[in-house]
Design an enzyme around this catalytic site. Structure first.
Site, mmCIF file in Angstrom:
data_model
loop_
_atom_site.group_PDB
_atom_site.id
_atom_site.type_symbol
_atom_site.label_atom_id
_atom_site.label_comp_id
_atom_site.label_asym_id
_atom_site.label_seq_id
_atom_site.Cartn_x
_atom_site.Cartn_y
_atom_site.Cartn_z
ATOM 1 N N ASN A 137 0.656 -1.194 -0.045
ATOM 2 C CA ASN A 137 -0.080 -0.135 0.048
ATOM 3 C C ASN A 137 0.952 1.360 0.098
ATOM 4 O OD1 ASN A 137 -2.315 1.690 0.327
ATOM 5 N ND2 ASN A 137 -3.013 0.924 1.913
ATOM 6 N N PHE A 138 0.296 2.231 -0.373
ATOM 7 C CA PHE A 138 1.127 3.707 -0.157
ATOM 8 C C PHE A 138 2.190 3.968 -1.247
ATOM 9 C CE2 PHE A 138 -0.808 2.824 4.170
ATOM 10 C CZ PHE A 138 -1.892 3.648 4.099
ATOM 11 N N LEU A 139 1.743 3.157 -2.172
ATOM 12 C CA LEU A 139 2.806 3.390 -3.275
ATOM 13 C C LEU A 139 2.751 4.863 -3.742
ATOM 14 C CD1 LEU A 139 5.052 2.732 -5.856
ATOM 15 C CD2 LEU A 139 2.770 1.733 -7.005
ATOM 16 N N THR B 60 -4.590 -3.299 -3.796
ATOM 17 C CA THR B 60 -5.559 -2.741 -4.439
ATOM 18 C C THR B 60 -5.022 -1.487 -5.429
ATOM 19 O OG1 THR B 60 -6.262 -1.269 -2.698
ATOM 20 C CG2 THR B 60 -7.349 -3.440 -3.021
ATOM 21 N N LEU C 219 -6.759 -0.955 3.431
ATOM 22 C CA LEU C 219 -6.973 0.595 3.930
ATOM 23 C C LEU C 219 -6.660 1.513 2.832
ATOM 24 C CD1 LEU C 219 -5.377 0.137 7.426
ATOM 25 C CD2 LEU C 219 -7.760 0.121 6.844
HETATM 26 S S1 MYA Z 1 -2.286 1.837 -5.226
HETATM 27 C C1 MYA Z 1 -2.053 3.513 -5.046
HETATM 28 C C2 MYA Z 1 -1.089 4.099 -6.022
HETATM 29 N N1 MYA Z 1 -0.730 5.458 -5.770
HETATM 30 C C3 MYA Z 1 -1.091 6.383 -6.566
HETATM 31 O O1 MYA Z 1 -1.886 6.137 -7.101
HETATM 32 C C4 MYA Z 1 -0.772 7.799 -6.129
HETATM 33 C C5 MYA Z 1 -0.632 8.633 -7.113
HETATM 34 N N2 MYA Z 1 0.175 8.253 -8.191
HETATM 35 C C6 MYA Z 1 1.536 7.896 -8.119
HETATM 36 O O2 MYA Z 1 2.366 8.136 -7.033
HETATM 37 C C7 MYA Z 1 2.296 7.431 -9.397
HETATM 38 O O3 MYA Z 1 1.511 7.520 -10.410
HETATM 39 C C8 MYA Z 1 2.758 5.783 -9.040
HETATM 40 C C9 MYA Z 1 3.071 5.501 -10.496
HETATM 41 C C10 MYA Z 1 3.629 5.747 -8.200
HETATM 42 C C11 MYA Z 1 1.306 5.176 -9.060
HETATM 43 N N3 MYA Z 1 0.095 -0.149 -8.832
HETATM 44 O O4 MYA Z 1 7.222 5.033 -12.176
HETATM 45 P P1 MYA Z 1 6.379 4.868 -13.492
HETATM 46 C C12 MYA Z 1 2.579 0.951 -13.317
HETATM 47 C C13 MYA Z 1 0.982 -0.870 -9.575
HETATM 48 O O5 MYA Z 1 6.747 5.603 -14.738
HETATM 49 P P2 MYA Z 1 4.340 6.829 -12.148
HETATM 50 C C14 MYA Z 1 -1.091 0.975 -4.263
HETATM 51 O O6 MYA Z 1 -0.458 1.742 -3.273
HETATM 52 C C15 MYA Z 1 2.414 1.307 -14.663
HETATM 53 O O7 MYA Z 1 1.274 0.227 -15.218
HETATM 54 N N4 MYA Z 1 1.596 -0.399 -10.832
HETATM 55 O O8 MYA Z 1 4.787 5.605 -13.339
HETATM 56 C C16 MYA Z 1 -0.927 -0.335 -4.299
HETATM 57 C C17 MYA Z 1 3.665 0.926 -15.305
HETATM 58 O O9 MYA Z 1 3.944 -0.432 -15.705
HETATM 59 P P3 MYA Z 1 3.562 -1.047 -16.896
HETATM 60 C C18 MYA Z 1 1.389 0.830 -11.217
HETATM 61 O O10 MYA Z 1 2.844 7.399 -12.672
HETATM 62 C C19 MYA Z 1 0.591 -0.601 -5.124
HETATM 63 C C20 MYA Z 1 4.550 1.432 -14.336
HETATM 64 O O11 MYA Z 1 3.940 1.339 -12.939
HETATM 65 C C21 MYA Z 1 0.451 1.562 -10.628
HETATM 66 O O12 MYA Z 1 5.497 7.782 -12.162
HETATM 67 C C22 MYA Z 1 0.804 -2.025 -5.540
HETATM 68 C C23 MYA Z 1 4.914 3.001 -14.635
HETATM 69 O O13 MYA Z 1 5.795 3.324 -13.881
HETATM 70 C C24 MYA Z 1 -0.083 1.067 -9.176
HETATM 71 N N5 MYA Z 1 -0.873 1.877 -8.681
HETATM 72 O O14 MYA Z 1 4.286 5.905 -10.815
HETATM 73 C C25 MYA Z 1 1.968 -2.034 -6.166
HETATM 74 N N6 MYA Z 1 0.544 2.707 -11.287
HETATM 75 O O15 MYA Z 1 4.553 -0.471 -18.183
HETATM 76 C C26 MYA Z 1 2.114 -3.471 -6.629
HETATM 77 C C27 MYA Z 1 1.130 2.498 -12.151
HETATM 78 O O16 MYA Z 1 4.042 -2.550 -16.850
HETATM 79 C C28 MYA Z 1 2.597 -4.515 -5.452
HETATM 80 N N7 MYA Z 1 1.829 1.350 -12.403
HETATM 81 O O17 MYA Z 1 2.185 -0.851 -17.335
HETATM 82 C C29 MYA Z 1 2.857 -5.803 -6.093
HETATM 83 C C30 MYA Z 1 3.534 -6.693 -5.291
HETATM 84 C C31 MYA Z 1 4.937 -6.470 -4.427
HETATM 85 C C32 MYA Z 1 5.346 -7.485 -3.420
HETATM 86 C C33 MYA Z 1 5.493 -9.058 -3.640
HETATM 87 C C34 MYA Z 1 5.746 -9.854 -2.670
HETATM 88 C C35 MYA Z 1 5.817 -11.282 -2.896
HETATM 89 O O1 JJ1 Z 2 -15.011 9.636 -3.987
HETATM 90 C C1 JJ1 Z 2 -15.128 9.454 -5.306
HETATM 91 N N1 JJ1 Z 2 -16.271 9.854 -6.095
HETATM 92 C C2 JJ1 Z 2 -16.988 10.972 -5.634
HETATM 93 C C3 JJ1 Z 2 -16.370 12.307 -5.943
HETATM 94 C C4 JJ1 Z 2 -16.531 12.582 -7.346
HETATM 95 C C5 JJ1 Z 2 -15.937 13.979 -7.895
HETATM 96 C C6 JJ1 Z 2 -15.716 14.028 -9.312
HETATM 97 N N2 JJ1 Z 2 -14.819 12.805 -9.610
HETATM 98 C C7 JJ1 Z 2 -18.360 10.498 -6.103
HETATM 99 N N3 JJ1 Z 2 -19.216 11.300 -5.564
HETATM 100 C C8 JJ1 Z 2 -20.579 10.987 -5.806
HETATM 101 C C9 JJ1 Z 2 -21.483 10.782 -4.690
HETATM 102 C C10 JJ1 Z 2 -23.011 10.816 -4.761
HETATM 103 C C11 JJ1 Z 2 -23.382 11.034 -3.366
HETATM 104 C C12 JJ1 Z 2 -24.932 10.863 -3.434
HETATM 105 C C13 JJ1 Z 2 -25.559 9.898 -3.922
HETATM 106 C C14 JJ1 Z 2 -25.018 9.465 -5.447
HETATM 107 C C15 JJ1 Z 2 -23.201 9.648 -5.296
HETATM 108 O O2 JJ1 Z 2 -18.546 9.733 -6.813
HETATM 109 C C16 JJ1 Z 2 -14.395 8.191 -6.033
HETATM 110 C C17 JJ1 Z 2 -15.154 6.820 -5.438
HETATM 111 O O3 JJ1 Z 2 -16.380 6.617 -6.047
HETATM 112 N N4 JJ1 Z 2 -12.923 8.149 -5.420
HETATM 113 C C18 JJ1 Z 2 -11.736 8.141 -6.006
HETATM 114 O O4 JJ1 Z 2 -12.155 8.431 -7.268
HETATM 115 C C19 JJ1 Z 2 -10.722 8.297 -5.659
HETATM 116 C C20 JJ1 Z 2 -9.773 6.882 -6.053
HETATM 117 C C21 JJ1 Z 2 -10.267 5.671 -5.787
HETATM 118 C C22 JJ1 Z 2 -9.379 4.575 -6.406
HETATM 119 C C23 JJ1 Z 2 -8.563 4.435 -5.072
HETATM 120 C C24 JJ1 Z 2 -7.317 3.685 -5.490
HETATM 121 C C25 JJ1 Z 2 -6.828 3.135 -3.675
HETATM 122 C C26 JJ1 Z 2 -5.402 2.825 -3.742
HETATM 123 C C27 JJ1 Z 2 -5.271 1.930 -2.707
HETATM 124 O O5 JJ1 Z 2 -4.450 1.348 -2.163
#
Ligand code: MYA
Ligand code: JJ1
Length: 388
Positions: free
Chosen positions: A136-138, A172, A388
């Site tokens: 989590n928290f990537l 997730t 979470l």
């Molecule tokens: S999910 C929450 C992820 N965080 C965010 O969304 C926060 C905002 N975004 C960012 O910080 C960046 O955009 C991140 C990507 C860091 C997400 N999970 O470095 P890049 C792939 C997995 O150029 P950036 C959470 O925390 C993408 O498909 N992979 O990209 C769970 C591409 O690969 P490919 C992801 O945008 C995390 C590559 O990365 C994700 O600068 C679980 C591009 O890299 C993502 N959410 O950075 C991680 N987003 O070319 C996996 C993009 O192949 C864990 N990518 O498509 C796996 C298990 C590990 C442990 C195993 C133990 C045995």
């Molecule tokens: O919160 C979310 N959506 C809201 C706000 C939308 C704002 C415009 N994009 C939403 N609101 C409608 C509520 C309404 C209340 C009355 C009844 C009808 C509905 O839909 C969304 C989830 O729906 N949240 C996000 O998009 C945040 C990111 C979700 C992906 C999370 C990845 C997690 C990483 C985990 O490790």
């Protein structure tokens, strides 16, 4: 298409139709002596930094990295704002590994610019209880995006997980990767509809006025179920029994013991809330519900800077109807000043969402397992895991 993910032991999109591949590990463990001993190389300006969450200054830096750079909705109106106390709770469960709290710093300024974390968990898939990491928290700082840092973080956390002789993970994401075991929808129950509309989280429905909307979402002042009260330390054994027997019915679910329940479910103010029903006659614990606190920053609003959101966590209704139990959860969340109550369509949640006036959100949450195949995936209602 997925230059990184194609190289990883995950369900590949090309295999989806191949029903002959068995459930379970995709590749076998390697001997620990063959696990790479040193960290993966980073671009020259950066260094690995194992984070000590006991350190308040580090925790403040991690909080700030995430508060400014973590997950946003598709229109960039809101960004998750996990609190420092929440992060400590989320990252330090029983038997956590400090080495799995992985930061990347700029060598010169020492500024934290990226992060990924793992925590240990036992997760059951069908009848197989597997030691896994929950990842989590990537997060990569906005200024360092699209430079392929994320794959380096993922490889490094994988290496450190392997060093503990753990070969599977659960995670997730809001984005589609190869290959989700299931895809869930977020649902939202307005508690403070006026504020939600003012910040653009929701809209006034067709033919609705503000005062009709406020009336629609009104809730009683106190929970209705007799014996409904906060969970306490003395309830851990009873709650563990309830939860274990309940989660047994799902295809994928955590295998919680009492230590896990104490950590994950004992109430902590503004982090996690848990309530149960104690029978007024027998004093038996018959039902249980919980939610965690994850505010979102409101981006670009003159009046409000945060939304206070509760997220449904684990709920077990045995004697009280689930809908009534969750209605009481909504009532206490409203009393505690939450603006919205969110839930996924996991477990039995479909059974109360519409009736309790939740509406579907625009966000989805994809669930993944690393190095573990579940043929054909599962339905959200077969999933008993909330991350979470
Ligand atoms: S999910 C929450 C992820 N965080 C965010 O969304 C926060 C905002 N975004 C960012 O910080 C960046 O955009 C991140 C990507 C860091 C997400 N999970 O470095 P890049 C792939 C997995 O150029 P950036 C959470 O925390 C993408 O498909 N992979 O990209 C769970 C591409 O690969 P490919 C992801 O945008 C995390 C590559 O990365 C994700 O600068 C679980 C591009 O890299 C993502 N959410 O950075 C991680 N987003 O070319 C996996 C993009 O192949 C864990 N990518 O498509 C796996 C298990 C590990 C442990 C195993 C133990 C045995
Ligand atoms: O919160 C979310 N959506 C809201 C706000 C939308 C704002 C415009 N994009 C939403 N609101 C409608 C509520 C309404 C209340 C009355 C009844 C009808 C509905 O839909 C969304 C989830 O729906 N949240 C996000 O998009 C945040 C990111 C979700 C992906 C999370 C990845 C997690 C990483 C985990 O490790």
């Amino acid at each position: 298409r997925h230059k990184f993910w194609e190289t990883q032991p995950v369900g590949q999109f090309r295999d989806v139709a191949d029903g002959s591949l068995p459930d379970g590990a995709i590749e076998p463990p390697t001997p620990l002596s063959e696990v790479r001993a040193d960290p993966y190389p980073l671009p020259a300006a950066f260094e690995w930094f194992t984070c000590d969450l006991d350190d308040d200054a580090l925790l403040a830096d991690l909080y700030a990295l995430l508060a400014h750079n973590y997950v946003e909705d598709d229109e960039n109106m809101f960004r998750f704002n996990y609190s420092p106390a929440f992060l400590r709770w989320a990252l330090r469960p029983p038997s956590f590994f400090r080495a799995w709290h992985i930061g990347v710093r700029a060598k010169e300024s020492k500024k934290l610019v990226a992060f990924i974390s793992g925590i240990p968990a036992r997760i059951r898939a069908r009848d197989d209880v597997v030691r896994m990491a929950e990842i989590n928290f990537l997060c990569v700082h906005k200024k360092l995006r699209s430079k392929r840092l994320a794959p380096v973080l993922i490889r490094e956390v994988t290496r450190r997980v392997h060093q503990e002789n753990i070969w599977q993970a659960a995670y997730t994401a809001g984005v589609v990767l190869p290959t989700p075991i299931t895809t869930c929808r977020y649902w939202h129950r307005s508690l403070n509809p006026k504020k939600l509309i003012d910040v653009g989280f929701s809209r006034l429905g067709p033919r609705m006025t503000m005062s009709r909307t406020v009336r629609l979402y009104k809730l009683p002042d106190a929970p209705l179920t007799p014996g409904f009260r906060q969970m306490e330390l003395r309830d851990v054994a009873a709650v563990t029994r309830l939860l274990r027997s309940y989660l047994a019915r799902y295809v994928v679910a955590p295998d919680f013991d009492e230590l896990d329940v104490e950590h994950w479910l004992l109430p902590q103010e503004d982090v996690v809330d848990s309530y149960l029903v104690e029978s007024p006659e027998t004093h038996e614990i018959t039902d249980f519900c919980s939610f965690y606190t994850l505010p979102s920053s409101v981006l670009n609003n003159a009046t409000y800077s945060t939304l206070k959101a509760a997220y449904s966590y684990y709920n077990v209704a045995v004697k009280t109807p689930l809908q009534q139990l969750m209605n009481d959860a909504l009532i206490v969340a409203k009393q505690k000043n939450y603006d919205v109550f969110n839930a996924l369509d996991v477990m039995e949640n479909e059974g109360f969402l519409k009736e309790l006036k939740f509406g579907p959100g625009d966000g989805q949450l994809h669930y993944y397992l690393y190095n573990y195949r579940i043929r054909n995936g599962i339905k959200p209602s077969e999933l008993g895991l909330v991350l979470l």
